[in-house]
Scaffold this motif. Structure first.
Motif, mmCIF file in Angstrom:
data_model
loop_
_atom_site.group_PDB
_atom_site.id
_atom_site.type_symbol
_atom_site.label_atom_id
_atom_site.label_comp_id
_atom_site.label_asym_id
_atom_site.label_seq_id
_atom_site.Cartn_x
_atom_site.Cartn_y
_atom_site.Cartn_z
ATOM 1 N N GLU A 1 52.133 40.351 47.980
ATOM 2 C CA GLU A 1 52.804 39.115 48.167
ATOM 3 C C GLU A 1 52.863 38.784 49.718
ATOM 4 O OE1 GLU A 1 54.426 37.315 46.106
ATOM 5 O OE2 GLU A 1 53.894 38.654 44.385
ATOM 6 N N GLY A 2 52.403 37.570 50.104
ATOM 7 C CA GLY A 2 52.396 37.225 51.559
ATOM 8 C C GLY A 2 51.401 37.439 52.277
ATOM 9 N N LEU A 3 50.363 38.177 51.734
ATOM 10 C CA LEU A 3 49.255 38.964 52.523
ATOM 11 C C LEU A 3 48.263 37.781 52.683
ATOM 12 C CD1 LEU A 3 49.007 42.388 51.479
ATOM 13 C CD2 LEU A 3 50.316 41.502 53.552
ATOM 14 N N PRO A 4 47.520 37.634 53.893
ATOM 15 C CA PRO A 4 46.285 36.582 53.772
ATOM 16 C C PRO A 4 45.153 37.237 52.867
ATOM 17 C CG PRO A 4 46.389 38.013 55.810
ATOM 18 C CD PRO A 4 47.735 38.341 54.945
ATOM 19 N N THR A 5 44.561 36.388 52.457
ATOM 20 C CA THR A 5 43.220 36.604 51.638
ATOM 21 C C THR A 5 42.057 36.140 52.242
ATOM 22 O OG1 THR A 5 44.594 36.011 49.546
ATOM 23 C CG2 THR A 5 42.082 35.993 49.493
ATOM 24 N N LEU A 6 40.922 37.105 52.449
ATOM 25 C CA LEU A 6 39.634 36.786 52.989
ATOM 26 C C LEU A 6 38.634 36.779 51.668
ATOM 27 C CD1 LEU A 6 39.778 39.104 56.017
ATOM 28 C CD2 LEU A 6 40.397 36.979 56.093
ATOM 29 N N THR A 7 37.791 36.050 52.062
ATOM 30 C CA THR A 7 36.545 35.916 51.278
ATOM 31 C C THR A 7 35.582 36.448 51.846
ATOM 32 O OG1 THR A 7 37.330 33.497 50.349
ATOM 33 C CG2 THR A 7 35.044 34.341 49.891
ATOM 34 N N VAL A 8 34.889 37.714 51.031
ATOM 35 C CA VAL A 8 34.047 38.669 51.494
ATOM 36 C C VAL A 8 32.854 38.302 50.790
ATOM 37 C CG1 VAL A 8 33.529 40.961 51.831
ATOM 38 C CG2 VAL A 8 35.857 40.267 51.822
ATOM 39 N N THR A 9 31.442 38.144 51.617
ATOM 40 C CA THR A 9 30.323 37.959 51.129
ATOM 41 C C THR A 9 29.501 39.317 51.359
ATOM 42 O OG1 THR A 9 28.122 36.863 51.028
ATOM 43 C CG2 THR A 9 29.428 37.018 53.148
ATOM 44 N N THR A 10 28.758 39.933 50.372
ATOM 45 C CA THR A 10 28.006 41.049 50.245
ATOM 46 C C THR A 10 26.778 40.833 49.448
ATOM 47 O OG1 THR A 10 28.292 43.374 49.854
ATOM 48 C CG2 THR A 10 29.013 42.012 48.371
ATOM 49 N N ILE A 11 26.001 41.885 49.193
ATOM 50 C CA ILE A 11 24.661 41.987 48.714
ATOM 51 C C ILE A 11 24.620 43.057 48.069
ATOM 52 C CG2 ILE A 11 23.486 43.071 50.515
ATOM 53 C CD1 ILE A 11 20.926 40.893 49.809
ATOM 54 N N LEU A 12 24.207 43.167 46.649
ATOM 55 C CA LEU A 12 23.870 44.272 45.806
ATOM 56 C C LEU A 12 22.705 44.906 46.353
ATOM 57 C CD1 LEU A 12 24.215 42.472 42.242
ATOM 58 C CD2 LEU A 12 26.015 43.619 43.575
ATOM 59 N N GLU A 13 23.055 46.413 46.898
ATOM 60 C CA GLU A 13 22.239 47.228 47.233
ATOM 61 C C GLU A 13 22.797 48.897 46.937
ATOM 62 O OE1 GLU A 13 19.718 48.672 51.234
ATOM 63 O OE2 GLU A 13 20.257 46.562 51.086
#
Length: 491
Positions: free
Chosen positions: A48-60
């Motif tokens: 609740e109430g925490l910022p959300t980050l969009t994380v990009t990654t790669i399958l390896e």
């Protein structure tokens, strides 16, 4: 009636106003707008109430892997630890084009770097190498893994033909030299003790000694071959030396056979490709790297002549030698005469998972994997500090050991190399003590026999002992002088 109707209208009006106020508050709440709907497949750290980050990654493997409906791996556990320390929630997405990040022809960036620049992702948590070109457009945190550039090979494509004297490989040159000296010294001690011991050679003047030096050499060689050889020792002193030599040869042969078998089964011949220069000179293997990777641009920008030759080779044959993914590279190394140039830490993992793969010793271009953010991101410094804290607490080492654990027991050259003399030091010490005991026992036997002879002939024990030694060792001049001295004393 009018009062009841008026009260009812007031209640309904109040409820409508409260409902509209609640809806307006939800629409204007910035934190709720920033928090998209989370699903167990791509999100972690919801709160609740925490910022959300969009994380990009790669399958390896083993950084990010698909297991069922979830993602797991080194980077996923690192991301979870960072989210717990910095109090944020996140949503993970796999990079759309499957690239790490490189400049395209039009000047645009591809891969994870491009997604950060286009603000499609807030951070990139992946095996993303920190380079100067990438640092110009994005920001990197403190590296969470250190690596370099190595060469991944298949063992059967790198094995050399065994040398003509490969049977000497189990022992080092120093060990073979020490063994030769031990053999000669033991045979000489056998020859000496057999001459000194009256139990072995009772009548030196009339009886032939069977333990000549040549016979002693033959006796020692027979023990090395685990075969019995004549003459048979009769005196206790000679038997002590013989038993110690037998024990020495038994342990030595066991060590030789075990080490030689390991050398044959493990294929631990020295790799013909030790360096990048060796890779360029050979003609049997194709070699390449990931298309658009930092490794490719490292060779492109390097001023080293060898590195320039590697880049020119890959550029001319890029359609045949450059691969799209790391998994494709490993599979191609296993299936064909191909050498993969890439991150050494990833190659170590491939060698640990596939026992027929090996990494060449040379590693160049020390570098690190970092977390990428936009240059204006407020998360860069907190993430760097969190990475440092995880390193100081030993958590990064724990993750490294967990995800790089070997699944096969490989017999490396370090484990099955030639045995050096210190490894057999106790064996040589035991042989030396046995030889000393044998010589002392022979002198004791000769001394006892000399005392009896001196008492019978009424002569000095020392003179008889000296005479016996000279006679047995064929020292004629000394024996004659001893006899003359003894005759004058009797006169």
């Amino acid at each position: 009636m009018d009062k009841g109707l008026h009260f009812t209208i007031c209640v309904v009006t109040t409820m409508l106003l409260l409902r509209e106020s609640s809806q307006a508050g939800e629409e204007k709440d910035p934190e709720l707008l920033a928090a998209p709907s989370l699903s167990p497949q791509d999100s972690r750290g919801a709160g609740e109430g925490l910022p959300t980050l969009t994380v990009t990654t790669i399958l390896e493997d083993p950084y990010v892997m698909v297991r069922g409906a979830e993602l797991e791996g080194y980077c996923m556990e690192l991301l979870a630890a960072l989210a717990g320390m910095l109090r944020f929630q996140y949503r993970v997405r796999v990079v759309g084009d499957g690239q790490y990040g490189a400049v395209a022809a039009g000047g645009n960036w591809s891969g994870m770097i491009g997604e950060i620049l286009r603000r499609e992702a807030d951070i990139a948590v992946a095996p993303l190498t920190v380079t100067s070109a990438r640092e110009e457009v994005v920001s990197f945190t403190t590296p969470f893994l250190q690596t370099g550039i190595g060469i991944l090979l298949r063992k059967d494509t790198t094995s050399q033909d065994m040398s003509f004297f490969h049977f000497l490989s189990p022992f080092s040159k120093e060990t073979w030299t020490a063994l030769l000296f031990a053999y000669l010294i033991t045979c000489f001690c056998l020859f000496l003790v057999a001459r000194l011991s009256p139990c072995e050679w009772n009548e030196p003047k009339n009886e032939e000694n069977h333990f000549t030096f040549l016979n002693s050499l033959w006796f020692g060689a027979g023990a090395l071959a685990l075969q019995g050889a004549t003459p048979r020792p009769q005196a206790l002193s000679v038997r002590v030396i013989a038993v110690v030599w037998w024990l020495f040869t038994l342990a030595l042969l066991a060590a030789y056979i075990a080490n030689f078998t390991a050398l044959l089964s493990s294929g631990s011949e020295q790799l013909p490709i030790q360096t990048f220069e060796d890779l360029v000179k050979q003609r049997n293997l194709e070699f390449g790297t990931l298309e658009g990777s930092s490794t490719f641009y490292y060779f492109k920008n390097s001023k080293n002549p060898i590195h320039q030759m590697i880049y020119e080779y890959m550029e001319k044959r890029r359609e045949h030698v450059l691969v799209k993914t790391y998994q494709e590279a490993v599979q191609r190394v296993m299936d064909s005469n191909y050498a993969f140039i890439g991150e050494s830490i990833s190659q170590d993992l491939a060698a640990a998972r596939h026992c027929n793969l090996i990494r060449a010793p040379e590693v160049i271009g020390a570098r690190g994997f970092g977390i990428a953010t936009s240059q204006a991101s407020p998360w860069t410094k907190p993430l760097s500090i969190a990475v440092l804290k995880l390193r100081e607490a030993g958590d990064l080492d724990y993750l490294r050991n967990k995800w790089w654990e070997s699944s096969c027991l490989r017999q490396s050259r370090d484990r099955w190399g030639p045995l050096e003399p210190p490894a057999l030091g106790g064996l040589f010490l035991t042989l030396g003590i046995g030889l000393a005991l044998g010589v002392l026992a022979a002198l004791a036997e000769l001394s006892s026999s000399s005392r009896r002879a001196a008492a019978h002939a009424k002569k000095s024990c020392c003179s008889v002992f000296t005479e016996e030694i000279c006679t047995r060792l064929r020292i004629k001049g000394a024996a004659r002088q001893s006899q003359e001295t003894s005759g004058k004393a009797n006169a």
